[in-house]
Motif scaffolding. Structure first.
Motif, PDB file in Angstrom:
ATOM      1  N   PHE A 121       0.831  -1.211   0.000  1.00 32.75           N
ATOM      2  CA  PHE A 121       0.000   0.000   0.000  1.00 32.75           C
ATOM      3  C   PHE A 121       0.865   1.260   0.000  1.00 32.75           C
ATOM      4  CE2 PHE A 121      -3.381  -2.810   1.898  1.00 32.75           C
ATOM      5  CZ  PHE A 121      -4.269  -2.682   0.848  1.00 32.75           C
ATOM      6  N   THR A 122       1.949   1.221   0.753  1.00 27.21           N
ATOM      7  CA  THR A 122       2.863   2.371   0.782  1.00 27.21           C
ATOM      8  C   THR A 122       3.457   2.611  -0.606  1.00 27.21           C
ATOM      9  OG1 THR A 122       3.400   1.964   3.108  1.00 27.21           O
ATOM     10  CG2 THR A 122       4.930   3.321   1.854  1.00 27.21           C
ATOM     11  N   GLY A 123       3.855   1.531  -1.274  1.00 29.55           N
ATOM     12  CA  GLY A 123       4.388   1.655  -2.623  1.00 29.55           C
ATOM     13  C   GLY A 123       3.344   2.185  -3.598  1.00 29.55           C
ATOM     14  N   PHE A 124       2.105   1.711  -3.463  1.00 34.88           N
ATOM     15  CA  PHE A 124       1.024   2.195  -4.325  1.00 34.88           C
ATOM     16  C   PHE A 124       0.849   3.705  -4.168  1.00 34.88           C
ATOM     17  CE2 PHE A 124      -3.304   3.424  -5.191  1.00 34.88           C
ATOM     18  CZ  PHE A 124      -3.626   2.736  -6.348  1.00 34.88           C
ATOM     19  N   LEU A 125       0.821   4.172  -2.929  1.00 35.59           N
ATOM     20  CA  LEU A 125       0.617   5.599  -2.680  1.00 35.59           C
ATOM     21  C   LEU A 125       1.796   6.427  -3.190  1.00 35.59           C
ATOM     22  CD1 LEU A 125      -0.901   5.238   0.886  1.00 35.59           C
ATOM     23  CD2 LEU A 125      -2.085   6.158  -1.117  1.00 35.59           C
ATOM     24  N   ALA A 126       2.988   5.866  -3.125  1.00 36.91           N
ATOM     25  CA  ALA A 126       4.144   6.594  -3.641  1.00 36.91           C
ATOM     26  C   ALA A 126       4.064   6.746  -5.162  1.00 36.91           C
ATOM     27  CB  ALA A 126       5.427   5.864  -3.251  1.00 36.91           C
ATOM     28  N   ARG A 127       3.482   5.761  -5.834  1.00 32.78           N
ATOM     29  CA  ARG A 127       3.414   5.788  -7.303  1.00 32.78           C
ATOM     30  C   ARG A 127       2.144   6.448  -7.828  1.00 32.78           C
ATOM     31  NH1 ARG A 127       5.315   0.617  -6.171  1.00 32.78           N
ATOM     32  NH2 ARG A 127       3.234  -0.288  -6.435  1.00 32.78           N
ATOM     33  N   TYR A 128       1.043   6.270  -7.077  1.00 32.21           N
ATOM     34  CA  TYR A 128      -0.258   6.703  -7.616  1.00 32.21           C
ATOM     35  C   TYR A 128      -1.022   7.541  -6.582  1.00 32.21           C
ATOM     36  CZ  TYR A 128       0.980   2.508 -10.301  1.00 32.21           C
ATOM     37  OH  TYR A 128       1.645   1.555 -11.036  1.00 32.21           O
ATOM     38  N   LYS A 129      -0.394   8.537  -6.036  1.00 32.76           N
ATOM     39  CA  LYS A 129      -1.025   9.331  -4.979  1.00 32.76           C
ATOM     40  C   LYS A 129      -2.314   9.989  -5.439  1.00 32.76           C
ATOM     41  CE  LYS A 129      -0.159  12.923  -1.550  1.00 32.76           C
ATOM     42  NZ  LYS A 129       0.815  13.888  -0.998  1.00 32.76           N
ATOM     43  N   ASP A 130      -2.414  10.327  -6.716  1.00 37.31           N
ATOM     44  CA  ASP A 130      -3.597  11.013  -7.235  1.00 37.31           C
ATOM     45  C   ASP A 130      -4.584  10.067  -7.914  1.00 37.31           C
ATOM     46  OD1 ASP A 130      -2.583  13.479  -6.391  1.00 37.31           O
ATOM     47  OD2 ASP A 130      -1.383  13.691  -8.216  1.00 37.31           O
ATOM     48  N   HIS A 131      -4.341   8.783  -7.815  1.00 42.00           N
ATOM     49  CA  HIS A 131      -5.248   7.811  -8.431  1.00 42.00           C
ATOM     50  C   HIS A 131      -6.557   7.757  -7.652  1.00 42.00           C
ATOM     51  CE1 HIS A 131      -6.735   3.862  -9.819  1.00 42.00           C
ATOM     52  NE2 HIS A 131      -6.035   4.132 -10.921  1.00 42.00           N
ATOM     53  N   GLU A 132      -7.627   7.359  -8.337  1.00 40.90           N
ATOM     54  CA  GLU A 132      -8.938   7.295  -7.683  1.00 40.90           C
ATOM     55  C   GLU A 132      -8.972   6.258  -6.549  1.00 40.90           C
ATOM     56  OE1 GLU A 132     -11.818   6.156 -10.554  1.00 40.90           O
ATOM     57  OE2 GLU A 132     -10.790   4.298 -11.125  1.00 40.90           O
ATOM     58  N   LEU A 133      -8.058   5.325  -6.564  1.00 34.68           N
ATOM     59  CA  LEU A 133      -7.993   4.314  -5.503  1.00 34.68           C
ATOM     60  C   LEU A 133      -7.038   4.706  -4.370  1.00 34.68           C
ATOM     61  CD1 LEU A 133      -7.913   1.034  -7.618  1.00 34.68           C
ATOM     62  CD2 LEU A 133      -9.788   1.851  -6.178  1.00 34.68           C
ATOM     63  N   ALA A 134      -6.418   5.887  -4.487  1.00 41.70           N
ATOM     64  CA  ALA A 134      -5.418   6.270  -3.485  1.00 41.70           C
ATOM     65  C   ALA A 134      -6.028   6.421  -2.094  1.00 41.70           C
ATOM     66  CB  ALA A 134      -4.737   7.565  -3.908  1.00 41.70           C
ATOM     67  N   SER A 135      -7.226   7.012  -2.005  1.00 46.01           N
ATOM     68  CA  SER A 135      -7.848   7.171  -0.682  1.00 46.01           C
ATOM     69  C   SER A 135      -8.158   5.812  -0.062  1.00 46.01           C
ATOM     70  CB  SER A 135      -9.127   8.003  -0.794  1.00 46.01           C
ATOM     71  OG  SER A 135     -10.068   7.367  -1.652  1.00 46.01           O
ATOM     72  N   ASN A 136      -8.612   4.870  -0.902  1.00 43.96           N
ATOM     73  CA  ASN A 136      -8.853   3.511  -0.399  1.00 43.96           C
ATOM     74  C   ASN A 136      -7.554   2.861   0.061  1.00 43.96           C
ATOM     75  OD1 ASN A 136     -11.445   3.981  -1.265  1.00 43.96           O
ATOM     76  ND2 ASN A 136     -11.699   1.971  -2.213  1.00 43.96           N
ATOM     77  N   ALA A 137      -6.498   3.050  -0.732  1.00 40.91           N
ATOM     78  CA  ALA A 137      -5.211   2.450  -0.377  1.00 40.91           C
ATOM     79  C   ALA A 137      -4.710   2.994   0.955  1.00 40.91           C
ATOM     80  CB  ALA A 137      -4.188   2.716  -1.481  1.00 40.91           C
ATOM     81  N   LEU A 138      -4.874   4.294   1.170  1.00 41.05           N
ATOM     82  CA  LEU A 138      -4.433   4.890   2.430  1.00 41.05           C
ATOM     83  C   LEU A 138      -5.279   4.383   3.590  1.00 41.05           C
ATOM     84  CD1 LEU A 138      -2.510   6.785   3.848  1.00 41.05           C
ATOM     85  CD2 LEU A 138      -4.038   8.698   3.289  1.00 41.05           C
ATOM     86  N   TYR A 139      -6.570   4.221   3.352  1.00 48.73           N
ATOM     87  CA  TYR A 139      -7.433   3.666   4.395  1.00 48.73           C
ATOM     88  C   TYR A 139      -6.999   2.245   4.755  1.00 48.73           C
ATOM     89  CZ  TYR A 139     -11.347   1.492   6.724  1.00 48.73           C
ATOM     90  OH  TYR A 139     -12.101   0.798   7.629  1.00 48.73           O
ATOM     91  N   TRP A 140      -6.780   1.410   3.763  1.00 49.68           N
ATOM     92  CA  TRP A 140      -6.395   0.020   4.048  1.00 49.68           C
ATOM     93  C   TRP A 140      -4.993  -0.056   4.650  1.00 49.68           C
ATOM     94  CZ3 TRP A 140     -10.151  -2.984   4.733  1.00 49.68           C
ATOM     95  CH2 TRP A 140     -11.289  -2.928   3.942  1.00 49.68           C
ATOM     96  N   LEU A 141      -4.151   0.907   4.324  1.00 49.31           N
ATOM     97  CA  LEU A 141      -2.852   0.972   5.006  1.00 49.31           C
ATOM     98  C   LEU A 141      -3.074   1.209   6.498  1.00 49.31           C
ATOM     99  CD1 LEU A 141       0.243   1.095   5.021  1.00 49.31           C
ATOM    100  CD2 LEU A 141       0.067   3.538   4.461  1.00 49.31           C
ATOM    101  N   GLY A 142      -4.018   2.106   6.809  1.00 48.57           N
ATOM    102  CA  GLY A 142      -4.356   2.335   8.217  1.00 48.57           C
ATOM    103  C   GLY A 142      -4.882   1.080   8.885  1.00 48.57           C
ATOM    104  N   GLU A 143      -5.741   0.329   8.173  1.00 48.42           N
ATOM    105  CA  GLU A 143      -6.261  -0.918   8.738  1.00 48.42           C
ATOM    106  C   GLU A 143      -5.137  -1.926   8.963  1.00 48.42           C
ATOM    107  OE1 GLU A 143      -9.023  -1.774   9.902  1.00 48.42           O
ATOM    108  OE2 GLU A 143     -10.695  -0.736   8.948  1.00 48.42           O
ATOM    109  N   THR A 144      -4.167  -1.936   8.054  1.00 49.27           N
ATOM    110  CA  THR A 144      -3.032  -2.847   8.210  1.00 49.27           C
ATOM    111  C   THR A 144      -2.237  -2.513   9.464  1.00 49.27           C
ATOM    112  OG1 THR A 144      -2.877  -3.026   5.797  1.00 49.27           O
ATOM    113  CG2 THR A 144      -0.966  -3.749   7.069  1.00 49.27           C
ATOM    114  N   HIS A 145      -2.007  -1.230   9.702  1.00 53.71           N
ATOM    115  CA  HIS A 145      -1.320  -0.825  10.932  1.00 53.71           C
ATOM    116  C   HIS A 145      -2.181  -1.135  12.165  1.00 53.71           C
ATOM    117  CE1 HIS A 145       1.959   0.934   8.818  1.00 53.71           C
ATOM    118  NE2 HIS A 145       1.291   1.966   8.324  1.00 53.71           N
ATOM    119  N   TYR A 146      -3.469  -0.915  12.031  1.00 52.39           N
ATOM    120  CA  TYR A 146      -4.369  -1.086  13.180  1.00 52.39           C
ATOM    121  C   TYR A 146      -4.406  -2.531  13.654  1.00 52.39           C
ATOM    122  CZ  TYR A 146      -8.574  -0.701  16.066  1.00 52.39           C
ATOM    123  OH  TYR A 146      -9.459  -0.736  17.119  1.00 52.39           O
TER     124      TYR A 146
END
Length: 240
Positions: free
Chosen positions: A138-163
């Motif tokens: 997820f971190t790699g995805f956000l680094a490559r596609y921060k403005d992608h339509e799935l970026a907010s979802n990726a950041l959310y699931w990154l949070g769930e992974t940490h949680y």
């Protein structure tokens, strides 16, 4: 007829008469000393018993303290295990809901490589319980596609992974990032809810109550609002 007794004889007679008296005096002194020795022995014995009693009392108090600590640790361990199970169940439910939402949407064949494929690969790692690898994906995805339509979802699931790994500061940063960087994102209600959960785990109870109350107010009627209300009731029951 007068008897003449020399002064030497008189002295000898006196000395002989004094022998029983001296012996008697020494005998009395021996008895006194023996009595004192016996008294000292009794005193030492009593002191030994008192010291033993004191040590037993101290050890008993220490034993009670250790038992109390063991009981507390066992309680905390059971609570942590239950909490971990709840986190896994919660994550599984959210993943299934995300899958159902994706299945209900239009079906399009995604490319074999690119943002969609990278996102799905990260989701699969999370589903498989490979949390370290999922976080990296997820971190790699956000680094490559921060403005992608799935970026907010990726950041959310990154949070769930940490949680789910109980890294609450990192999880909170990710959930706050969804709200700050992607306002109005589809995951905003869930991100705000989980931010409140993280604040609770970090013992920031005032902030947690405020955040969860905001969920019930800003996203009334949503599943996130219902979960927030339940968590607020739990906090109130625990006087948190």
């Amino acid at each position: 007829m007068r008897l003449w007794i020399s002064s030497g004889a008189l002295a000898l007679c006196g000395a002989l008469a004094a022998v029983p008296a001296a012996a008697q005096s020494k005998g009395e002194r021996i008895e006194v000393l023996e009595a004192r020795v016996a008294a000292l022995e009794r005193q030492l014995a009593n002191q030994g018993l008192l010291e033993m009693q004191r040590q037993l009392t101290t050890q008993d108090a220490e034993l009670r303290r250790l038992r109390g600590e063991i009981e507390k640790l066992q309680h905390d361990l059971e609570r942590a295990r239950a909490q971990q199970r709840d986190q896994y169940v919660d994550l599984d439910a959210r993943l299934k809901a995300a899958e159902a939402a994706a299945a209900a949407g239009p079906s399009t064949a995604g490319p074999t490589a690119g943002p969609d494929a990278d996102y799905q690969a990260a989701i699969q790692l999370l589903r498989d319980g490979q949390y370290d690898a999922a976080a990296a994906a997820f971190t790699g995805f956000l680094a490559r596609y921060k403005d992608h339509e799935l970026a907010s979802n990726a950041l959310y699931w990154l949070g769930e992974t940490h949680y789910v790994r109980r890294d609450y500061p990192a999880a909170l940063a990710a959930f706050d990032g969804v709200l700050a960087d992607y306002p109005g994102a589809r995951k905003s209600p869930d991100a705000l809810l989980k931010a409140g959960y993280c604040q609770q785990e970090l013992k920031r109870y005032d902030l947690a109550r405020a955040t969860l109350t905001r969920v019930t107010r800003d996203y009334a009627g949503t599943p996130a609002a219902a979960e927030a209300a339940t968590r607020l009731e739990r906090l109130a029951a625990e006087n948190r």
